[in-house]
Design a protein around this motif. Structure first.
Motif, PDB file in Angstrom:
ATOM      1  N   LEU A 146      19.652 -17.372  84.242  1.00  0.00           N
ATOM      2  CA  LEU A 146      19.993 -18.575  85.010  1.00  0.00           C
ATOM      3  C   LEU A 146      20.935 -19.518  84.269  1.00  0.00           C
ATOM      4  N   ASP A 147      20.769 -19.623  82.938  1.00  0.00           N
ATOM      5  CA  ASP A 147      21.527 -20.677  82.262  1.00  0.00           C
ATOM      6  C   ASP A 147      23.025 -20.404  82.288  1.00  0.00           C
ATOM      7  N   LYS A 204      26.899 -19.446  94.831  1.00  0.00           N
ATOM      8  CA  LYS A 204      26.525 -19.163  93.437  1.00  0.00           C
ATOM      9  C   LYS A 204      25.201 -18.417  93.388  1.00  0.00           C
ATOM     10  N   ALA A 205      24.241 -18.894  94.200  1.00  0.00           N
ATOM     11  CA  ALA A 205      22.931 -18.239  94.206  1.00  0.00           C
ATOM     12  C   ALA A 205      23.057 -16.819  94.727  1.00  0.00           C
ATOM     13  N   LEU A 206      23.893 -16.636  95.751  1.00  0.00           N
ATOM     14  CA  LEU A 206      24.081 -15.296  96.311  1.00  0.00           C
ATOM     15  C   LEU A 206      24.687 -14.370  95.270  1.00  0.00           C
ATOM     16  N   ALA A 207      25.681 -14.883  94.551  1.00  0.00           N
ATOM     17  CA  ALA A 207      26.315 -14.065  93.506  1.00  0.00           C
ATOM     18  C   ALA A 207      25.285 -13.713  92.441  1.00  0.00           C
ATOM     19  N   HIS A 208      24.445 -14.672  92.089  1.00  0.00           N
ATOM     20  CA  HIS A 208      23.405 -14.402  91.091  1.00  0.00           C
ATOM     21  C   HIS A 208      22.442 -13.330  91.589  1.00  0.00           C
ATOM     22  N   TRP A 209      22.117 -13.419  92.890  1.00  0.00           N
ATOM     23  CA  TRP A 209      21.180 -12.420  93.424  1.00  0.00           C
ATOM     24  C   TRP A 209      21.811 -11.036  93.429  1.00  0.00           C
ATOM     25  N   SER A 267      16.395 -16.554  92.976  1.00  0.00           N
ATOM     26  CA  SER A 267      17.772 -16.958  92.655  1.00  0.00           C
ATOM     27  C   SER A 267      18.064 -18.365  93.145  1.00  0.00           C
ATOM     28  N   VAL A 268      17.617 -18.682  94.361  1.00  0.00           N
ATOM     29  CA  VAL A 268      17.948 -19.983  94.943  1.00  0.00           C
ATOM     30  C   VAL A 268      17.215 -21.111  94.207  1.00  0.00           C
TER      31      VAL A 268
END
Lengths: 218, 52, 243
Positions: A64-65, A94-99, A139-140
Motif C-alpha cells: 500500500l505505501d 488508483k485502487a483499481l490499479a492496485h487490485w 484495495s479500496v
C-alpha cells in the motif's frame, strides 16, 4: 481515466518489482506457516483457508505505501488534483490499479498455495471466490489509509496500524466463507455479507479517500 | 477493615488495584503535562509582553 | 448567548476554569462513594461470590469507553462542519481518556473472567469488539502524534474518526456473526427480569455518574492544556517571524 489506469499499470509492472513482490511475499508467508505450526496435514487443512486469507491481507497491506507515495514525491499527484478528472475518480482508479497488480494475482495464486497447505478439495472454489470478492475491498480501504499517511516520512508502520482495524469486517466474512466452504457448510450468509461490504466500500470509500487527499495536498 | 471477600479476594483486589492504578496514572500524566504547558505559556507571554 | 460562544478558546478556558473545581469534586466524591459502597457494603452474589464487586469498575469503564468514542465523533463532526478549533482539540483530549477506559474494561474483564469462565480471554463478541475499539483508539492517537501541522492533523483524524466509527459498528456485527459468546447480556436494561438486583444497581448508578463526571473533568482539563499548547506554538511561530 483509462489512460490513467494504463499508466499506473505500466508503472507498476515496469518500475522495479512492485508487481511481483506482493505475490512473492504471499508465497513466502504461506511456506513459513508449516514451519511454525508443524507439518501435520490435518492441522494444515483446517487452518489453510484462514492462512491464505491472512497472507493475502498482509501482502495487500505491504504494497500500500507505494500506492500514492511515488506520485506524491514527483508531484504528479498535484497535477492529477488540478486535472478535470474529479479526485474521487483518481483514487478509484488508483485502487483499481492496485487490485489488478496485487489483488488479482493473489486470487489466482491462492489455489496453488492451497495445495501446499493441503486445502480440502471443496475449499478451492470458495477460497478463490471469497478472495475475488474480498480483495477489492482491501484495495479500496487500503487506498484510504495510503491517502491518510501520504505526506508522512515514515508512514509505513502507521499505515498498517490504521488500516488493520478497518480490515476486520472484510477479513472476518472473507475467511468465514473460505472456512465454511472448506468444511462443506452453507456459505450464503457470509458470501452475501462479504459482497455487500465490498460493494458499499467501493461505492463510498473513494469519497473519504479523496477528502483526505485534498487535505494533504493543501 | 477489608470485608470478607472469600476465596475470590485476590481477583477482586487485583481488579480494583489495576483499575485505580490506571486511573491514577492517567490523572498524574494529565496534571503533569497540564501544569508544565501552563507554566511554559505564562513565561512565554510574559517575555513577549516585555519585548513589546 | 449560545453554546457556540464556547468555541472561542479564551472564553472556553475562562469558563472551564470556573466549572472545573465543581467537576473535580463531584466526580471524586461520586466515584469514591460508589466504589466504597460497592466494595464494602454490597452482599456477595450467590453464584459469583465476591467477584460481583468488579462490576462497579467494569461496567462504568466500558460505558465510558464507548461514550468517549461517541463524543470524539460528535466533536470531529463539529470541527469538520463549523471549524471550531476547541472542538478538534477536545476530540484529541478525549482519546487518551477513552483508551484508558477501554484498558480498564478489558483488564477487569480478564481478571473477572479467570475464575468465572476459567479463562482470562475468550474470543467472545463483546470482548473482541472491545479489543478492536482499543486498536481504533491506538490508530487515532498515533495519527494525531504523527502529523506536525495541527490543522491537517485535526482534519485527518476527524475523517479517520468518522470512517472508523462506521467500521467499528460493522466489526461489532461481523464479530457477532463470527462467534457466539460467553458474555452475558446487558447488565442494565429496562426489562426487569434481565436486570441485576437492586442491591447492586444503586451503587452501580453512582459509579456510572461518577465515571461520567470524571471523563468530563479530564476532557475539560486536557482540552485546556491542548489550547495552551497550541497557543505556545502560535506565539513561537510569530516570534520567529518577527526575528
Amino acid at each position: 481515466m483509462i489512460a490513467l489506469l494504463l499508466r499506473d499499470l505500466r508503472l507498476a509492472v515496469r518500475a522495479g518489482g512492485g508487481f511481483g513482490l506482493g505475490l512473492a511475499f504471499f508465497l513466502i508467508v504461506t511456506v513459513m506457516v508449516p514451519f511454525s505450526v508443524g507439518p501435520e496435514s490435518e492441522l494444515l487443512a483446517r487452518i489453510a483457508p484462514g492462512v491464505l486469507w491472512l497472507g493475502a491481507l498482509l501482502s495487500c497491506l505491504l504494497s500500500l505505501d507505494r500506492l500514492l507515495a511515488l506520485d506524491w514525491e514527483d508531484g504528479s499527484l498535484d497535477l492529477l488534483a488540478t486535472a478535470p478528472l474529479p479526485l474521487e475518480a483518481v483514487v478509484s482508479i488508483k485502487a483499481l490499479a492496485h487490485w489488478i497488480t496485487t489483488g488479482l494475482p493473489l486470487v489466482l495464486a491462492a489455489p496453488v498455495l492451497g495445495i501446499l497447505l493441503n486445502l480440502p478439495l471443496e475449499g478451492f472454489r470458495w477460497v478463490v471466490i471469497s478472495l475475488f470478492l474480498g480483495t477489492p475491498a482491501l484495495s479500496v480501504i487500503g487506498t484510504f489509509g495510503a491517502a491518510l499517511t501520504v505526506g508522512l516520512k515514515r508512514g509505513g508502520l502507521l499505515l498498517s496500524l490504521l488500516v488493520m482495524p478497518l480490515y476486520v469486517p472484510t477479513l472476518i466474512f472473507g475467511a468465514e466463507v473460505a472456512r465454511r466452504g472448506a468444511m462443506g457448510m452453507g456459505v450464503e450468509t457470509p458470501v452475501l455479507m462479504l459482497a455487500g461490504i465490498s460493494a458499499a466500500v467501493i461505492a463510498l470509500m473513494p469519497f473519504a479517500s479523496a477528502a483526505v487527499l485534498r487535505i494533504n495536498l493543501r | 477493615m477489608l470485608p470478607d471477600l472469600g476465596k475470590y479476594s485476590d481477583t477482586v483486589l487485583s481488579a480494583y488495584g489495576a483499575s485505580l492504578a490506571l486511573l491514577g496514572l492517567l490523572v498524574v500524566l494529565t496534571l503533569w503535562r497540564g501544569t508544565r504547558v501552563r507554566r511554559e505559556m505564562d513565561a512565554l507571554e510574559q517575555r513577549m509582553r516585555k519585548d513589546g | 448567548m449560545s453554546i457556540w460562544e464556547y468555541a472561542n478558546p479564551r472564553k472556553f478556558l475562562h469558563s472551564s476554569e470556573r466549572v472545573m473545581p465543581y467537576l473535580w469534586v463531584s466526580s471524586g466524591v461520586l466515584m469514591a462513594v460508589g466504589l466504597i459502597w460497592g466494595f464494602f457494603f454490597t452482599p456477595d452474589d450467590y453464584r459469583q461470590g465476591s467477584t460481583v464487586k468488579i462490576i462497579f469498575l467494569h461496567v462504568p469503564a466500558a460505558l465510558m469507553a464507548i461514550n468517549a468514542w461517541f463524543m470524539m465523533l460528535v466533536a470531529s463532526l463539529i470541527w469538520v462542519i463549523r471549524r471550531h478549533h476547541v472542538s478538534a482539540l477536545a476530540a484529541k483530549a478525549a482519546a487518551p481518556v477513552g483508551i484508558v477506559m477501554t484498558l480498564i474494561a478489558l483488564a477487569t474483564g480478564a481478571i473477572w473472567g479467570q475464575p468465572m469462565w476459567g479463562t482470562w480471554w475468550a474470543w467472545d463478541p463483546r470482548l473482541t469488539s472491545f479489543l478492536v475499539l482499543f486498536l481504533f483508539y491506538l490508530g487515532y492517537i498515533a495519527l494525531w502524534e504523527a502529523i506536525d501541522n495541527p490543522d491537517t492533523a485535526a482534519d485527518l483524524t476527524a475523517i479517520l474518526c468518522l470512517v472508523g466509527t462506521v467500521f467499528a459498528v460493522l466489526s461489532r456485527y461481523a464479530v457477532n456473526f463470527w462467534n457466539q459468546g460467553l458474555h452475558q447480556g446487558a447488565s442494565l436494561s429496562l426489562d426487569e427480569k434481565e436486570n441485576v438486583a437492586d442491591a447492586f444497581s444503586n451503587p452501580l448508578y453512582v459509579c456510572m455518574v461518577g465515571f461520567g463526571l470524571f471523563f468530563l473533568a479530564m476532557v475539560f482539563y486536557r482540552t485546556g492544556t491542548e489550547i495552551r499548547a497550541r497557543r505556545i506554538k502560535a506565539l513561537l511561530a510569530r516570534q520567529r517571524q518577527e526575528a
